[in-house]
Design an enzyme around this catalytic site. Sequence first.
Site, PDB file in Angstrom:
ATOM      1  N   HIS A  13       0.834  -1.219   0.000  1.00  0.00           N
ATOM      2  CA  HIS A  13       0.000   0.000   0.000  1.00  0.00           C
ATOM      3  C   HIS A  13       0.864   1.263   0.000  1.00  0.00           C
ATOM      4  O   HIS A  13       0.439   2.295   0.501  1.00  0.00           O
ATOM      5  CB  HIS A  13      -0.937   0.045   1.215  1.00  0.00           C
ATOM      6  CG  HIS A  13      -1.679  -1.223   1.454  1.00  0.00           C
ATOM      7  ND1 HIS A  13      -2.924  -1.473   0.919  1.00  0.00           N
ATOM      8  CD2 HIS A  13      -1.330  -2.349   2.142  1.00  0.00           C
ATOM      9  CE1 HIS A  13      -3.314  -2.685   1.289  1.00  0.00           C
ATOM     10  NE2 HIS A  13      -2.370  -3.240   2.016  1.00  0.00           N
ATOM     11  N   SER A  45      13.087  22.034 -17.209  1.00  0.00           N
ATOM     12  CA  SER A  45      11.883  22.812 -17.473  1.00  0.00           C
ATOM     13  C   SER A  45      12.282  24.081 -18.202  1.00  0.00           C
ATOM     14  O   SER A  45      13.342  24.646 -17.942  1.00  0.00           O
ATOM     15  CB  SER A  45      11.207  23.156 -16.150  1.00  0.00           C
ATOM     16  OG  SER A  45      10.426  24.325 -16.292  1.00  0.00           O
ATOM     17  N   LYS A  67      14.492  22.616 -12.081  1.00  0.00           N
ATOM     18  CA  LYS A  67      13.827  21.330 -12.300  1.00  0.00           C
ATOM     19  C   LYS A  67      14.691  20.306 -13.002  1.00  0.00           C
ATOM     20  O   LYS A  67      15.491  20.614 -13.889  1.00  0.00           O
ATOM     21  CB  LYS A  67      12.568  21.547 -13.148  1.00  0.00           C
ATOM     22  CG  LYS A  67      11.480  22.261 -12.403  1.00  0.00           C
ATOM     23  CD  LYS A  67      10.717  21.328 -11.489  1.00  0.00           C
ATOM     24  CE  LYS A  67       9.729  20.522 -12.299  1.00  0.00           C
ATOM     25  NZ  LYS A  67       9.014  19.575 -11.463  1.00  0.00           N
TER      26      LYS A  67
END
Length: 469
Positions: A165, A286, A292
């Site tokens: 999970h 980016s 980025k």
Amino acid sequence: MKEGSGDAPSNKPWGGRFSESTDSEVERFTESLSFDRALWREDIRGSLAHATMLEKIGLLTPEEGDAIRKGLATIGSEIGAGKFPFREEFEDIHMNIEKRLFELVGGPAQKLHTARSRNDQVALDLRLFVMDRSRELVDLLSALVRTILSRAREYRDLILPGYTHLQQAQPVSGGYYFVAHAERFLRDRDRFLDAVRQADRSPLGSGALAGTTLSIDREAVAMELGFSRVSKNGLDAVSDRDFILDFLHASVMVSIHMSQWSEEWILWSTREFGFIRIPDRYMTGSSMMPQKKNPDVLELIRGKTGRAVGDYVGLATLLKGLPLAYNRDLQEDKIHLFDAATTVRECLSILTRIAGESSFVEEKIREALEGSAFLATDMAEDLVLWGVPFREAHAIVGRLVAYAEKSHKSLSDLGDEELKGFSPHFPAGYSRSLTQESSIARRNHIGGPSPERVEERIREIEDELADMP
Ligand code: ARG
């Protein structure tokens, strides 16, 4: 001749019974040359084998056979060199090659289509294509699995949080983690070997649907082309595309596996996880945000999975309404096949590089392991050894975890007295004996994460790869 409404017999192979030539929009609408030219190698191979057989049974003279072989070789070099005069009005790659052969060698070219229809010719080309591409993907998968195994060795003893999970669950090792991915790709490799086996039936000789009155030698052609058997019913053979769906199923499975792995490493490469460092050459930036660094390659692998699934669904949908035998719908099968074959190949190639060249950020992984209640299951299993039923042990350790959490301690910091408060069975010094290393080492059964088991499985897979075709 007026476009689309000429009154002279057309230049089509079926021109004889037609009173006007094909409408030009129909010509554009029905052509498959724009995509089926990818089958040129298979088409030439098939024609060479067919011509050799026709010569053997006396339907071509040796001179005619030679002329055809030479002509086909010329066509092969022309296409290879980008010099072939492709013409859309000849619909597909098969007619283009036949027409060009006539230009090159004249009369003998008109005999090549003896005892053959484009229906069995297309079926043949597709089977050859699927066998070739499947083998290519088998090799790429072997390379990927080998790369993964070398990473498994390298990180065999690194402790990693194992998740269910996406919540920390139990400690595992880097070796165990990588072998998990290897297992998946090993099964995919098997699926492509199955795709080869399914495609391995020569349909040539099925004619349009009902064979031929001429006494052909189907087995000889099949052998010459590397098939191990021939199809046993022409009506089925010209319309059977199961083998393409098998290939697409294998493509979907491997794409899903690549996508799942990509997703994991996209998460692991975030600042939040920070477990994995993917080299800059596989990242992009980016145009606006200078800081980025994005895992676009992995995102595209994940995204391209939609293509493979779409290709499977597209072909399955195309096939579901078809009565026997050949129907023109089948022309569209190739689009799905080619798209999936190329997409999967490209994804496998680049994923193998990223898998081989990225590295774990061990400090971040150690940080993530700190203070976790990872060893709770081990504690419950120890209580079982001392005679406590598992459900009861589970509840005891559950209470212990809650207590540790409340008192801001990790399980391994708990003192003897604290432990005794929950169960009299805990021996003195118990919590100090709980380590992540020993937790992994103790899970030493087949399929478990202990270093010996992981090493054993790595060897087993290496042997399997060395033995398999
Ligand atoms: N271009 C067609 C295809 O790829 C060739 C087969 C044509 N056969 C026919 N009966 N019209 O499927």
